[in-house]
Design an enzyme around this catalytic site. Structure first.
Site, mmCIF file in Angstrom:
data_model
loop_
_atom_site.group_PDB
_atom_site.id
_atom_site.type_symbol
_atom_site.label_atom_id
_atom_site.label_comp_id
_atom_site.label_asym_id
_atom_site.label_seq_id
_atom_site.Cartn_x
_atom_site.Cartn_y
_atom_site.Cartn_z
ATOM 1 N N HIS A 52 1.286 -0.225 -10.404
ATOM 2 C CA HIS A 52 0.303 -0.980 -9.620
ATOM 3 C C HIS A 52 -0.122 -2.253 -10.364
ATOM 4 O O HIS A 52 -1.306 -2.498 -10.608
ATOM 5 C CB HIS A 52 -0.920 -0.127 -9.303
ATOM 6 C CG HIS A 52 -1.675 -0.627 -8.094
ATOM 7 N ND1 HIS A 52 -2.362 0.205 -7.243
ATOM 8 C CD2 HIS A 52 -1.857 -1.878 -7.608
ATOM 9 C CE1 HIS A 52 -2.929 -0.504 -6.280
ATOM 10 N NE2 HIS A 52 -2.638 -1.787 -6.488
ATOM 11 N N ARG A 55 0.855 -1.191 0.000
ATOM 12 C CA ARG A 55 0.000 0.000 0.000
ATOM 13 C C ARG A 55 0.888 1.236 0.000
ATOM 14 O O ARG A 55 1.859 1.324 0.763
ATOM 15 C CB ARG A 55 -0.914 0.020 1.225
ATOM 16 C CG ARG A 55 -1.971 -1.084 1.213
ATOM 17 C CD ARG A 55 -3.050 -0.779 0.189
ATOM 18 N NE ARG A 55 -4.022 -1.859 0.081
ATOM 19 C CZ ARG A 55 -3.985 -2.813 -0.841
ATOM 20 N NH1 ARG A 55 -2.995 -2.839 -1.719
ATOM 21 N NH2 ARG A 55 -4.935 -3.732 -0.897
#
Length: 310
Positions: free
Chosen positions: A273, A225
């Protein structure tokens, strides 16, 4: 017949429509899947992804569960209108993708591959890396993804240290936990892999103080994250040589803005990502199985603990 609302960005419907139909067929469940809210009280299940249009779950009075397409639920878990059971996405595709990304980049940094890829002109560099068994890798977070990555690295014979908030046991991994266990695993880490969820306790966990605990020249990998990092502290540690390199897949703002200093820094690798992307075929089977379980009165899979945030 259960009525399921697919609430996700429109482009995802084209990717999920056929896999969901196949998955429910394989599970032997007759359902109606719609992208139109219509009468919210008539919806039995909400398949959810951020930016799908729902921010208020209050009208969904008949919903038995909200089924997330994402492993991370930090954008929705704190929503006060979400009183229905919430399940996060855990599936083989997510796990395999994460293991491949993590092992690939750990091996890249362990072997010093960048020295040869980025070399200008002749570069006969004979520095031989140690064997994996002589390299220490620390994995922060030993949930499903962290455990799988730690096990894969241990299978490659790296010395693997693991850390989690609560006690865990992983074969081949030296496990530590709690506040007192964090510093010892960071002080020994030549490569650190961040696979913690985003919670109030993990927000900004890797800050200037904890970066100072790392050995000089350690490598940081963050496919977990973006909010786990204090970005300013990471850049300062890179400039000071405390960090040898940072390979980052997740960020506080995505897409990463073009003017962000990570793009231009010579010791930062940015990936967009992609470490653990949800695959429609495997994710659809998880959704179908949870609907089947709910309709049969069985416990839901991967139900979120609201108190812990994941």
């Amino acid at each position: 017949m259960p009525r399921i609302l697919f609430s996700a960005p429109p482009e995802l419907w084209a990717e999920y429509r056929a896999p969901l139909a196949r998955a429910f067929g394989e599970a032997g469940i007759a359902v109606e899947v719609t992208t139109e809210t219509g009468d919210p009280a008539a919806i039995d299940y909400v398949v959810f992804a951020p930016r799908g249009g729902i921010s208020d779950f209050t009208p969904f009075t008949g919903a038995k569960a909200v089924l997330s397409l994402w492993a991370g639920v930090e954008t929705v878990v704190g929503n006060p209108t979400l009183t229905q059971p919430l399940c996060r996405m855990v599936d083989a595709g997510l796990e395999e993708g994460m293991v491949e990304w993590v092992t690939g980049h750990v091996l890249r940094h362990h072997l010093g591959i960048d020295r040869y890829i980025r070399a200008d002109g002749p570069h006969w560099d004979k520095r031989v890396p140690p064997l994996a068994r002589d390299r220490t890798v620390t994995v922060l977070g030993l949930g499903e993804l962290g455990r799988a990555c730690a096990e894969a690295l241990a299978a490659l014979r790296f010395r693997v240290l693991g850390w989690s908030r609560t006690a865990r046991s992983v074969v081949g991994v030296e496990c530590h936990h709690g506040k007192d266990g964090l510093r010892p695993v960071l002080e020994r880490a030549e490569i650190v892999v961040l696979l913690l969820p985003r919670t109030p306790e993990t927000e900004g966990l890797i800050d200037a103080e904890r970066l100072s605990w790392l050995p000089q020249g350690a490598v940081l990998l963050n496919p977990g994250r973006g909010a786990l990092l204090d970005e300013t502290a990471v850049l300062a540690a890179l400039d000071a040589g405390r960090l040898g390199h940072a390979t980052l897949d997740v960020f506080r703002v995505e897409p990463l803005p073009p003017d962000h200093p990570f793009w231009a820094h010579p010791r930062v690798t940015v990936t967009p990502h992609i470490a653990s992307e949800t695959r429609p075929a495997s994710a659809a089977r998880v959704i179908a199985e949870n609907v089947r379980r709910s309709e049969a009165g069985e416990p839901l899979l991967f139900r979120v603990d609201r108190a812990r945030g994941y």
